[in-house]
Design a protein around this motif. Structure first.
Motif, mmCIF file in Angstrom:
data_model
loop_
_atom_site.group_PDB
_atom_site.id
_atom_site.type_symbol
_atom_site.label_atom_id
_atom_site.label_comp_id
_atom_site.label_asym_id
_atom_site.label_seq_id
_atom_site.Cartn_x
_atom_site.Cartn_y
_atom_site.Cartn_z
ATOM 1 N N SER A 182 0.827 -1.220 0.187
ATOM 2 C CA SER A 182 0.023 -0.024 -0.094
ATOM 3 C C SER A 182 0.931 1.403 0.046
ATOM 4 O O SER A 182 2.006 1.297 0.501
ATOM 5 C CB SER A 182 -1.112 0.026 1.209
ATOM 6 O OG SER A 182 -1.633 1.314 1.410
ATOM 7 N N TRP A 265 -9.763 -3.709 6.337
ATOM 8 C CA TRP A 265 -9.156 -3.015 5.365
ATOM 9 C C TRP A 265 -8.205 -4.033 5.011
ATOM 10 O O TRP A 265 -7.940 -3.937 3.687
ATOM 11 C CB TRP A 265 -8.398 -1.878 5.781
ATOM 12 C CG TRP A 265 -7.460 -1.310 4.768
ATOM 13 C CD1 TRP A 265 -7.914 -0.354 3.954
ATOM 14 C CD2 TRP A 265 -6.158 -1.382 4.977
ATOM 15 N NE1 TRP A 265 -6.791 -0.001 3.227
ATOM 16 C CE2 TRP A 265 -5.526 -0.768 3.784
ATOM 17 C CE3 TRP A 265 -5.213 -2.344 5.614
ATOM 18 C CZ2 TRP A 265 -4.129 -0.475 3.414
ATOM 19 C CZ3 TRP A 265 -3.628 -2.520 5.208
ATOM 20 C CH2 TRP A 265 -3.340 -1.449 4.144
ATOM 21 N N ALA A 269 -8.133 -5.092 1.040
ATOM 22 C CA ALA A 269 -6.833 -4.635 -0.059
ATOM 23 C C ALA A 269 -6.314 -5.894 -0.557
ATOM 24 O O ALA A 269 -5.777 -6.036 -1.656
ATOM 25 C CB ALA A 269 -5.731 -3.992 0.940
ATOM 26 N N GLN A 272 -7.645 -6.660 -4.111
ATOM 27 C CA GLN A 272 -7.349 -5.896 -5.130
ATOM 28 C C GLN A 272 -6.010 -6.276 -6.013
ATOM 29 O O GLN A 272 -5.234 -6.796 -5.224
ATOM 30 C CB GLN A 272 -7.379 -4.593 -4.650
ATOM 31 C CG GLN A 272 -8.678 -4.055 -4.119
ATOM 32 C CD GLN A 272 -8.417 -2.512 -3.423
ATOM 33 O OE1 GLN A 272 -7.538 -1.649 -4.195
ATOM 34 N NE2 GLN A 272 -8.990 -2.018 -2.456
ATOM 35 N N ASN A 317 -1.235 -3.255 -4.014
ATOM 36 C CA ASN A 317 -2.438 -3.462 -3.950
ATOM 37 C C ASN A 317 -3.625 -2.318 -3.539
ATOM 38 O O ASN A 317 -4.515 -2.483 -3.977
ATOM 39 C CB ASN A 317 -2.697 -4.741 -2.735
ATOM 40 C CG ASN A 317 -2.007 -5.929 -2.996
ATOM 41 O OD1 ASN A 317 -0.842 -6.077 -2.538
ATOM 42 N ND2 ASN A 317 -2.543 -6.763 -3.775
ATOM 43 N N TYR A 318 -3.047 -1.503 -2.581
ATOM 44 C CA TYR A 318 -3.890 -0.553 -2.313
ATOM 45 C C TYR A 318 -3.349 1.088 -2.311
ATOM 46 O O TYR A 318 -2.162 1.214 -2.170
ATOM 47 C CB TYR A 318 -4.701 -0.564 -0.941
ATOM 48 C CG TYR A 318 -5.348 0.357 -0.312
ATOM 49 C CD1 TYR A 318 -6.761 0.302 -0.420
ATOM 50 C CD2 TYR A 318 -4.931 1.589 0.307
ATOM 51 C CE1 TYR A 318 -7.633 1.616 -0.073
ATOM 52 C CE2 TYR A 318 -5.810 2.824 0.726
ATOM 53 C CZ TYR A 318 -7.109 2.549 0.436
ATOM 54 O OH TYR A 318 -7.876 3.578 1.060
#
Length: 329
Positions: A182, A265, A269, A272, A317-318
């Protein structure tokens, strides 16, 4: 009579200075961002101590100075010598020993505070190779959660490991247990966090003002340090070291969440597909203009000064949704 009056005035003044110093020490807590980590309370307490003592010393010196200037000044046309006054040995010892003891005490308290916060400097990390002993900071916060409740929560929950990569100019966070990356740092509240900091290129500074922590990130070194978030909210991570043209854009949000929201979260994540995240430095660098004649065209950065191209936007990913800022001209 005059001597008694002077003693009475200075006694009252000393009491007022003491109250003013305590008041300033309390006020100093409001000069910082919210205390979002246990370590922030440690540093704020230290700063409050310095503020109170600094106020006491300043007013304790300037008050008698002004009093003497007003009430013991020579008359306008008095050119005579002042009466001879011999030195006082005990007074000399007191005003020499007191500052010495005070400075040594503050130095010891400061060292203990930074030792608890486990902050390491670049020279210590690179040359001394001192083992890093992470001593958890269980400072008493100002919110309603009792101190013992925070300590119990931190001791029961396992330490959360997060790898941090700093580069020109982006932060990338890797959660190894879930294999998630992230560009926005998410943390669970009231849980001990262990960071492993790495730099891809140059010296960076991992700085979160609400946590009162600024840790050097040294190239070719894995730097471990820990902290304990104690207040949910969104804070800001900045690069405290100058690392080139776009270092001011090397910042992101730090989101401290409840354990349930944090786990949600992570789960979201993980679903994704990794993709290129928006990067402010890369965006600004790509705002180019074409100039030249005929078939010869050169792309020139709008900023007008020489700089290296930013690293490619990280694939994660995020990534938070960003609206690109207008480039400064």
């Amino acid at each position: 009579m005059m001597k008694l009056r002077a003693i009475l005035i200075m006694t009252v003044y000393a009491i007022l200075v003491t109250f003013a110093s305590f008041w300033m020490a309390k006020q100093s807590y409001s000069w910082f961002p919210p205390e979002a980590s246990a370590e922030s309370k440690l540093l704020d307490d230290l700063f409050s101590l310095f503020t109170g003592l600094g106020t006491f010393v300043y007013l304790g010196v300037i008050g008698p100075f002004i009093y003497s200037l007003v009430f013991h000044r020579a008359s306008k046309y008095d050119t005579s010598d002042a009466p001879p006054i011999e030195g006082n040995t005990w007074l000399e010892i007191i005003w020499t020993a007191t500052p010495l003891v005070l400075v040594l005490t503050l130095a010891f308290v400061s060292y203990r505070t930074y030792e608890k916060m486990s902050i390491r400097g670049p020279m210590e990390l690179v040359h001394l190779h001192v083992p890093q002993v992470m001593e958890p900071a269980y400072a008493e916060p100002f919110d309603s959660m009792p101190q013992q409740q925070i300590q119990d929560a931190v001791e029961v929950a396992p330490i959360e490991q997060i790898d941090v990569m700093a580069k020109q100019w982006a932060w990338v966070f890797h959660y190894p247990e879930q294999d998630i990356t992230s560009t926005e740092l998410h943390l669970p509240v009231d849980r001990r966090i262990r960071f492993t900091l790495r730099s891809e290129d140059v010296l960076h500074g991992f700085y979160i003002p609400a946590f009162r922590l600024s840790q050097y990130v040294v190239p070719k070194q894995d730097i471990n340090f820990e902290l304990t978030p104690i207040k949910t909210g969104t804070y800001r991570l900045r690069d405290s070291m100058y690392s080139g043209t776009y270092f001011a854009a090397n910042q992101t949000d730090v989101v401290v969440q409840s354990p349930s929201d944090y786990q949600q979260w992570l789960a979201d994540a993980a679903t994704q597909t990794p993709s290129a995240a928006f990067n402010q430095a890369a965006y600004e660098y790509d705002q180019t203009s074409e100039r030249g004649a005929g078939n010869t065209k050169d792309k020139v950065a709008v900023r007008g000064w020489a700089t290296i191209p930013p690293a490619p936007p990280p694939v994660v990913n995020y990534a938070p949704k960003h609206k690109p800022d207008s480039p400064a001209i």
